[in-house]
Design a protein around this motif. Structure first.
Motif, mmCIF file in Angstrom:
data_model
loop_
_atom_site.group_PDB
_atom_site.id
_atom_site.type_symbol
_atom_site.label_atom_id
_atom_site.label_comp_id
_atom_site.label_asym_id
_atom_site.label_seq_id
_atom_site.Cartn_x
_atom_site.Cartn_y
_atom_site.Cartn_z
ATOM 1 N N LEU A 117 8.579 1.239 -2.439
ATOM 2 C CA LEU A 117 8.489 1.060 -0.981
ATOM 3 C C LEU A 117 7.188 0.374 -0.587
ATOM 4 N N PRO A 118 7.210 -0.445 0.473
ATOM 5 C CA PRO A 118 5.978 -1.092 0.949
ATOM 6 C C PRO A 118 4.989 -0.057 1.484
ATOM 7 N N GLU A 119 3.711 -0.402 1.425
ATOM 8 C CA GLU A 119 2.675 0.541 1.859
ATOM 9 C C GLU A 119 2.815 0.927 3.327
ATOM 10 N N SER A 120 3.398 0.031 4.130
ATOM 11 C CA SER A 120 3.569 0.325 5.559
ATOM 12 C C SER A 120 4.565 1.453 5.797
ATOM 13 N N LEU A 121 5.458 1.682 4.808
ATOM 14 C CA LEU A 121 6.456 2.743 4.933
ATOM 15 C C LEU A 121 6.018 3.913 4.065
ATOM 16 N N SER A 122 5.185 4.762 4.634
ATOM 17 C CA SER A 122 4.624 5.880 3.884
ATOM 18 C C SER A 122 5.411 7.159 4.166
ATOM 19 N N LEU A 123 6.063 7.679 3.115
ATOM 20 C CA LEU A 123 6.834 8.911 3.233
ATOM 21 C C LEU A 123 6.325 9.911 2.211
ATOM 22 N N SER A 124 6.377 11.171 2.575
ATOM 23 C CA SER A 124 5.898 12.211 1.669
ATOM 24 C C SER A 124 6.841 12.355 0.480
#
Length: 417
Positions: A117-124
């Motif tokens: 995933l791209p860094e802009s889409l940060s999910l736990s």
């Protein structure tokens, strides 16, 4: 057991199923982690142990196919006929293994998904693991065996093609050997634990033989395949899995061996390190290729493991309760849900210990391999005469598996230094 086949003994795409499921269930922890780590740490030296593990486990996995076509029942039912003690022990071990195995492979898939995933889409990690497990669970409970049977063929085909491509690319631009690099030998007692873990899930834990018998039984019921077709499917899956193990070893050799970088031993940390080194060696563009290969490996393993454990536990419980009817779809649904939900709970609350639990599961799988091997051998031998060659092959396998297991146990107990 003789069953009419609509395929009239012909070789076609439709006959493949249980063997491919075994292969996709096998390539998770043993291939992506252990095989690649073996190549990264020891180079080509442990290729011989991968070959030996696959070679000597072959007859005991094959017996899962032979037994179903010869008797019409699963290996688990055979265990129950032999002794209810075997049935209880197998079912109890399955309940524990289901949670650890499904949780561990789902955690690895979650790490890979986070890397993609791209860094802009940060999910736990909890959110990502919920997504991975939910998609796998929905896939299984909505499609059941038929969809799993069809979809897994495409997973394996994509996995083989993409892995071969990745190995060729890595071989064309291998990592440079560090000037101060000193090769490590695995042929010492200190490395025995790593070797035993490597072989424990190579190509899969021998408990998977009983799962394969469940898939084979379902395949016979849905597609009326013949014994010959079943063996073609089994051999195709088993040999594919063995070849993939060597290919993943090669990835470790070409991308990490001799780089001078300390190899991470924990599964999740190692996955990230492997992919980062791969992109550093070949280029940033390869990030998504290697991520795709890795995720396909783990996704296929999740769905195969969750379904296999669900079916096998349902069969074990049916036999424990002396139910003469086949395990119902409802029972399989609940035990598949148990495997998926239990795995998710382990990820959520014990993700820091999953690496240790996975290592324990791989080692215990090898220590128990001679027991499962003997059980499968004795079951098949009790109802048909084996050829002299197969008898010698099986006994040789039991001696090899038993000798290495006893050597490891002796070291564990401090009898060897």
């Amino acid at each position: 057991m003789s069953t009419a086949s609509p395929n009239h003994g012909k070789l076609n795409w439709r006959i493949f199923g249980p063997g491919i499921l075994l292969a996709t269930g096998a390539v998770g922890g043993s291939h992506l982690i252990s095989s690649t780590q073996a190549g990264a740490i020891y180079g080509w030296q442990l290729a011989v142990m991968i070959v030996l593990a696959n070679f000597f486990k072959y007859p005991f996995f094959r017996f899962s196919t032979d037994y179903v076509y010869d008797t019409g029942e699963s290996l688990i039912a055979g265990y129950a006929r032999k002794s209810r003690v075997y049935l209880w022990l197998y079912t109890i071990l399955l309940l524990a293994s289901a949670l650890i195995s499904v949780g561990a492979v789902a955690l690895l898939a979650t790490v890979i998904l986070g890397f993609m995933l791209p860094e802009s889409l940060s999910l736990s990690m909890t959110t990502l693991s919920f997504i991975v497990m939910s998609v796998s669970w929905l896939f299984l409970v909505m499609g059941h065996y038929k969809v799993l049977d069809r979809f897994n063929k495409w997973i394996m085909a994509a996995l083989i093609i993409s892995t071969i491509l990745a190995v060729f690319i890595a071989a064309g631009n291998p990592t440079e050997i560090a000037t101060d690099f000193v090769a490590i030998s695995p042929w010492n007692m200190a490395s025995l634990g790593f070797i035993v873990a490597l072989m424990g899930w190579m190509p899969a834990p021998l408990e998977f033989a009983a799962m394969t018998s469940m898939w084979t039984k379902e395949k016979v019921k849905t597609d009326h395949t013949t014994h010959r077709q079943g063996l073609i499917d089994f051999n195709a899956g088993y040999i594919s899995s063995a070849i993939l193990a060597i290919l993943f070893l090669a990835l470790g050799v070409f991308v990490q061996y001799g780089s001078g970088t300390e190899i991470q031993t924990q599964g999740g940390a190692y996955i990230t390190q492997l992919m980062n080194m791969y992109t550093a060696t070949i280029g940033d563009w390869s990030k998504y290729l290697v991520s795709f290969v890795a995720f396909m490996v783990m996704f296929g393993t999740i769905i195969a493991c969750a379904d296999g454990y669900g079916r096998s536990i349902a069969e074990g419980m049916r036999l424990i309760n002396n139910n003469p009817n086949e395990a119902s779809q409802k029972s399989i649904f609940w035990w598949t849900t148990f495997s998926a939900l239990g795995g998710f709970i382990l990820i959520t609350f014990f993700k820091g210990q999953l690496g240790m639990m996975l290592q324990f599961a791989m080692i215990s799988a090898f220590v128990l391999a001679p027991v499962y091997g003997w059980l499968n051998y004795s079951l098949v031998k009790s109802h048909k005469k084996l050829s002299t060659a197969m008898t010698v092959y099986s006994i040789s396998g039991l001696i090899f598996l038993g000798a290495v297991a006893l050597l490891f146990m002796a070291q564990l107990l401090g009898l060897l230094s």
